[in-house]
Scaffold this active site. Structure first.
Site: not given
Length: 190
Positions: A93, A96, A152, A155, A157
């Site tokens: 994937n 996001g 987080n 990430c 994305n």
């Protein structure tokens, strides 16, 4: 609280071989003061998006339930954010963050069984994350299994947003702002 290694109960038999107890080896552990029935649990991913997903994780043998990462103002764009699950268990994937807001997840967690800890995954500006950490601290006492917060910061994305986790000076400034109002309780355990 000092962290303890996973409890594995072993007993020597009469022939000096080492055997697991009648219950077998234990995967129990303690993370951030939270007792997990198993050290294995889900990551923040597309299978942790909806209440139904979280309930399925709660009913599983997982040691905790982690939410998909909530980020204020994140807009899911079907044109660029794609995913596939070739085997129904794993994903490829570039999604996001969750299309659902932080408030969605704070509403979902009290609906789970409470038998295991919850991991609330969040991201956003330092000010937004600081506010979410304080809201999570207020929610924690109502969750019998306890609550931990994952911020987080890696990430990859999100277009135009470099991963903060790799810039230690920026990370220090970010966390300084997040915890400017003082640290949350040592563990967000209910």
């Amino acid at each position: 609280n000092s962290l303890q290694p996973p409890s594995v109960y072993m007993a020597a038999s009469s022939d000096n071989a080492v055997n697991a107890s009648a219950e077998g080896p234990s995967l129990r552990t303690v993370v951030c003061g939270l007792s997990l029935p198993s050290c294995v649990f889900n990551s923040s991913n597309p299978f942790a998006t909806s209440l139904e997903d979280l309930q399925a994780l709660d009913a599983s043998a997982a040691g905790a339930v982690a939410t998909r990462t909530a980020c204020p103002g994140f807009v899911h764009d079907e044109a660029t954010m794609k995913w596939a699950s070739p085997d129904g268990a794993n994903t490829i994937n570039c999604l996001g963050y969750s299309p659902l807001p932080f408030e969605y997840y704070t509403g979902c967690l009290p609906q789970l069984s409470g038998a295991k800890p919850c991991w609330l995954s969040i991201s956003g500006s330092a000010e937004e994350v600081g506010a979410m950490v304080r809201e999570a601290a207020a929610l924690a006492p109502s969750l019998p299994g306890g609550l931990a917060v994952e911020i987080n910061l890696s990430c990859p994305n999100i277009a135009g947003k470099p991963t903060l986790a790799y810039d230690f000076d920026a990370l220090r400034d970010y966390l300084g702002t997040v915890f400017d109002a003082g640290p949350p309780p040592p563990t967000l355990a209910g």
